[in-house]
Design a protein around this motif. Structure first.
Motif, short mmCIF file in Angstrom:
data_model
loop_
_atom_site.label_atom_id
_atom_site.label_comp_id
_atom_site.label_asym_id
_atom_site.label_seq_id
_atom_site.Cartn_x
_atom_site.Cartn_y
_atom_site.Cartn_z
N TRP F 151 -13.28 42.65 6.07
CA TRP F 151 -13.10 41.56 5.05
C TRP F 151 -11.76 42.16 4.15
N LEU F 152 -11.99 43.78 3.91
CA LEU F 152 -10.96 44.34 3.17
C LEU F 152 -9.44 44.14 3.57
N ILE F 153 -9.50 44.16 5.01
CA ILE F 153 -8.29 44.08 5.78
C ILE F 153 -7.76 42.65 5.81
N SER F 154 -8.79 41.84 6.10
CA SER F 154 -8.27 40.07 6.19
C SER F 154 -7.96 39.74 4.70
N ARG F 155 -8.43 40.28 3.65
CA ARG F 155 -8.29 39.89 2.32
C ARG F 155 -6.78 40.12 2.05
N SER F 156 -6.13 41.35 2.71
CA SER F 156 -4.75 41.77 2.34
C SER F 156 -3.59 40.91 3.29
N ASP F 157 -4.26 40.88 4.44
CA ASP F 157 -3.39 40.19 5.48
C ASP F 157 -3.53 38.66 5.29
N GLY F 158 -4.30 38.08 4.39
CA GLY F 158 -4.38 36.59 4.39
C GLY F 158 -4.81 35.85 5.73
N ASP F 159 -5.56 36.68 6.34
CA ASP F 159 -5.92 36.23 7.83
C ASP F 159 -7.24 36.46 8.18
N SER F 160 -8.21 35.50 7.40
CA SER F 160 -9.62 35.83 7.37
C SER F 160 -10.51 36.22 8.67
N GLY F 161 -9.91 35.55 9.74
CA GLY F 161 -10.90 35.61 10.81
C GLY F 161 -10.13 36.97 11.62
N LYS F 162 -9.33 37.87 11.22
CA LYS F 162 -8.63 39.00 12.01
C LYS F 162 -9.72 39.82 12.40
#
Ligand SMILES: Nc1ncnc2c1ncn2[C@@H]1O[C@H](COP(=O)(O)O)[C@@H](O)[C@H]1O
Ligand SMILES: Nc1ncnc2c1ncn2[C@@H]1O[C@H](COP(=O)(O)O)[C@@H](O)[C@H]1O
Ligand SMILES: Nc1ncnc2c1ncn2[C@@H]1O[C@H](COP(=O)(O)O)[C@@H](O)[C@H]1O
Ligand code: NA
Ligand code: NA
Ligand code: NA
Lengths: 327, 103, 103, 103, 327, 327
Positions: F151-162
């Motif tokens: 979630w920490l990563i997807s938050r910044s990437d704007g790609d929630s399923g990453k």
């Protein structure tokens, strides 16, 4: 004599020896019974750890006498010396070329830790105490024989560095079984009686049973070796495989007496001198003397001398040591 | 899919020689290799099997190395020096690879 | 480095047939082979995996055999007779080897 | 012995990706493959060895897949999608097989 | 009846059965939990060695009655006979072709040593003694079923040698688990009470715990088998997998009564007859009848009959034997 | 303080820690000592089964208080929360990119079961009781951290399923060690005191000895990791590897106090929060964030934080918990 015979009989009919015999017969009969490599390795790690730890803990309990240093030194000298005797015997008794003779000789200077373990288990069964630091002596005897044998070869070739390089030197000195044995010895020494109590029901109680399964596997391996490599066993070679441990044991007897070891310690010194390596030395020989024939040294060490020591040798050495030391 | 010409070298060699071989390969500029286990085999020096050992003296491994064709000669020279006195087999196959930048 | 043309034959076959195959290979004059473990796989008879067994009934091994090209036919005939009724795969690749005297 | 042209694809990939790769292969119409263990290796991401792990995070396997030449492109596309972001190597070799009906 | 239910309940909630259930559920849920092949093999070597040794040691203690010979003979006959019954049932109950039916039938003549081990552990838990030589009977029952099944096939094909050659014969007779079981039995017999005492804390004390982990793995394997091969389980096939052990157990009951075995011995004879092989026979079938479908016989033997015996069968057989022998 | 020092000294000189040290030194010295993968896996199955079973049996004996539910919940929250703190610390203390920082953070939310086992063994040695259900809390803390980090990563990437897909989700939740731990806990709970007695001489008596050999292997692995990946350990990264477990332990202390756990339970909550995963999380990261550098997180978790907790952390946490709870 009759005492020796009864001891020998008792030894031959122990679960340990019979397990070895079972393995041997199974593989000679070409059964597909086999112990996975990883399991065999796991058991050998267990045995080395347990025997090292117990040795160290016993040193912690009974204190250290000055003899430890001398015993280690004696071990190193024996390990370096025995290959030279073995080499001489091989040249006299067999038609082996110098290379093969040197490779075989290296094995007889070094030691078989399983033979050592089997001997301690016989001593325990008979209530004969021995010096805990003999496991350290065992570790000290693993490597010098290799250098000695390479020196034998280089001497005749006039090429002093042959086969040995610094990588090999490190591999030999830091080989897994030396490190584990010495490390467990140190841990046992440091943690002492109390440490032993903590892990007793792992390293003491099931020990003999694990040894049975390990010897089952040794029997399987020895049998496979004899089936594949039995052809190399000319009469002279076979005779060497039985004579050399006897010679070694007598030299070990002398060393043990000189050092003033307990009767049990003398037995172990005899066993170490009489036994032949089948782990560290073969690996070193494949690197350093690849042209030497591995069937020869593996079959001799594992197929002839190991079973000889296990069945006849150990009770014989116990008998001799008891007679000589009056223990 | 775009593929590139390469050579796949497979070296079957004793366990005890593995690190010496891979050191030599690195010395020859090889950037990658994989080591596969071998269970047993047979050759001029007889038959062996991994379960028939208490020692690592006899086992073998297979070192697989995919390289650019122009590196082949350096690799073979390096490998030969290690295997020369030892048992073992070296074979080379032409192959195509994806992602050439990796070799 | 001097290399020689050879054939690399890989036969994936059930554990239980391994000794029958290697006997047949020796009978066909093959002087060397190596056996590699296989962890699992899939084919017309379904998927299997080494850890999914209590028995050695299902596992497979890969027998690799490098030979002189002129021996290929004898080898394939011998191998075929063993694998004929059994599951398994036989493939042949052209390769170059060092030390031709070994094959 | 009658043989048929085929392609032998070998994909070295991380343990954790194995099932994803084989799913993708099946999706691309591949009917058979075998998985071989890899003991260790070295590449751009450093050296690793199977005994140097407590976790299955680092190990690799080799997926071997023999297919009809006309299926190669579909296979490579499918494999590439899985390995794209991951470490690993894909190589293809021409081979001859017995029993073509199996592929 | 209520006694049987309580025994069954007790059995179902033992660590042994629950470990199997855990494995089964884990693999049906597609967890990646798995026991390395080498570890599973190591545990099975341990179990075979321990059960064989204990059987032999018990024969050494309680002496050998004349029934050993008759029991072995009965085992051989049962093993040869049961496949014929199984074959008949399969032809009647399922649409299986002759080849598959013969291959399946072979499994039901032979035995599952783990089912046997689980039964001895239930007997021990309930304090019911049994003849130590039943492990030898187990060994005797491994192979004849294979010959019987191949005879069934060759009869119809008019090709008497089909599938069987001397290499396969040797592989079957000298298969690892037979050799280990019989060998350990002999070692236990020779070294007796005293040998047992030496290695008791290895082969007796931790036995049940190892059995738990082994059954965990069996559950994992059975679950994987059901996931992959479950499709072959038509209603008839499934019914056979439950009916055949019941039929086998009753025939075993008759044999046990005829032989005059102790109540515990009768239970074990029932268990041996009821259980199906999943080690020796599948391997032999792959060699001799490669066209038979392995999913069928592995799924039936390991995925249906093994769990049935483990959970319901064993307490049922104990209940019946107790009722009939009045033990 | 002096009590802590004596406890620390005692801990450092236990066979368990010395075995780890032996492995570490052996691999740093490049000895070829190594434990086969299958054996290491077998030992970890044994340890998970034993610790789970004992936890369950203890719950069966001492009854279940309402705190179990709250403790599980607390575990899940801690596991999800700690990565966010770790991520913040990493951004502040090191120059790591977001991807690597998130991957490392996931490890510190999750747990190391061997650290937990070592702590229970220290508690037992000192006679400090703890809640049996803490093993269930351990299981509950394995996975949430992974979701948190992704979630920490997807938050910044704007790609929630990453990175996360349903297959990975299943793999994480049903990963072998969670299933085994929870399953053994359930078996121990169901079979209780009586079940424990049946397999005690397998899962209780030899436990500490197996732990020694397992830690020997952990030392070997950690040493190899340090040799290969030591280069990634800049001063900031190293400081994080020591600071984060301290921070985690204090948060765990707070949670344990809030929950009203026994002193032993508080220690275990501290240990769980302080420890970092090196099995489940690295595998998940290789799938979900393949571009993150595995050397970083493996070296930190296994080469820095694990040894820190094992040697200094555990006695420190025991000392703090005793002081704070007055236990
Ligand atoms: N022609 C071959 N094809 C494949 N592997 C071989 C071949 N010859 C030798 N080997 C392998 O290399 C080992 C040593 O071979 P050798 O040096 O001929 O004794 C054998 O035991 C095999 O594992
Ligand atoms: N095309 C293939 N490529 C590689 N391995 C294969 C292939 N087909 C079958 N195999 C292997 O051979 C085994 C038996 O195949 P089959 O006879 O098709 O069931 C499979 O489980 C695989 O391990
Ligand atoms: N050129 C190569 N030949 C064979 N195997 C390779 C090669 N490059 C990489 N590998 C294998 O793939 C793994 C990952 O490679 P890399 O992505 O370069 O770190 C290595 O550890 C090797 O096992
Ligand atoms: Na010697
Ligand atoms: Na039966
Ligand atoms: Na944590």
């Amino acid at each position: 004599m009759s005492e020796f015979l009864s001891l020998a009989g008792q030894n031959l009919l122990s679960p340990i020896i019979l397990s070895f015999a079972l393995g041997l017969m199974a593989s000679l009969a070409r059964s597909d019974l086999n112990v996975p490599e990883a399991v065999a390795k796991g058991m050998s790690i267990y045995l080395l750890f347990a025997i090292g730890f117990k040795g160290g803990a016993s040193v912690a309990s009974y204190g250290l006498d000055a003899r430890l240093g001398f015993s280690l030194l004696a071990g190193v000298i024996l390990s370096a010396l025995l290959p030279i005797i073995a080499f001489g015997l091989l040249k006299a008794m067999t038609g082996m070329n110098r290379l093969d003779a040197a490779a075989v000789a290296a094995h007889y200077g070094s030691i078989s830790i399983v033979t050592f373990v089997a001997a301690t288990s016989v001593l325990e069964g008979r209530g004969i105490p021995s010096e805990g630091y003999m496991v350290a002596v065992a570790a000290a005897m693993e490597a010098p024989a290799i250098l000695s044998a390479l020196w034998l070869i280089s001497r005749s070739d006039g090429d002093s560095g042959k086969g040995m390089d610094s990588a090999l030197m490190r591999e030999i000195m830091l080989n897994g079984s030396i490190v584990l044995l010495v490390g467990a010895f140190a841990i046992g020494w440091i943690t002492g009686e109390e440490g032993l109590k903590e892990i007793e029901s792992f390293i003491v109680n099931p020990f003999k049973g694990v040894l049975c399964l390990f010897l089952l596997d040794m029997g399987l391996v020895a049998g496979r070796g004899l089936r594949g490599g039995g052809g190399v066993l000319t009469r002279g070679v076979l005779a060497f495989g039985v004579l050399m441990p006897l010679v070694g044991s007598l030299i070990g007897l002398g060393a043990g007496m000189l050092l003033g070891l307990s009767p049990g310690g003398v037995v172990l010194m005899m066993v170490l001198s009489a036994s032949a390596s089948y782990i560290a030395v073969p690996a070193a020989m494949r690197v350093a003397l690849p042209e030497a024939n591995p069937s020869l040294y593996l079959t001799l060490s594992l197929g002839v001398t190991f079973p000889f020591n296990l069945t006849i040798g150990i009770p014989l050495y116990v008998g001799i040591a008891m007679a000589v030391t009056g223990g | 899919m775009q593929t590139y010409k390469a050579k796949r070298v497979e070296i079957t060699i004793e366990n005890v020689m593995e690190s010496r071989l891979t050191d030599a390969l690195r010395g020859a500029g090889v950037t990658g290799y994989s080591v596969l286990p071998v269970l047993g085999g047979s050759g001029r020096s007889g038959a062996w099997s991994r379960s028939g050992q208490v020692s690592r003296a006899q086992g073998m491994v297979q070192v697989v190395c995919i390289i650019k064709p122009e590196r082949l000669d350096a690799l073979l020279d390096a490998a030969f020096e290690v295997v020369e006195r030892h048992i073992g087999v070296v074979s080379v196959v032409d192959c195509d690879v994806l992602r050439a930048e990796r070799f």
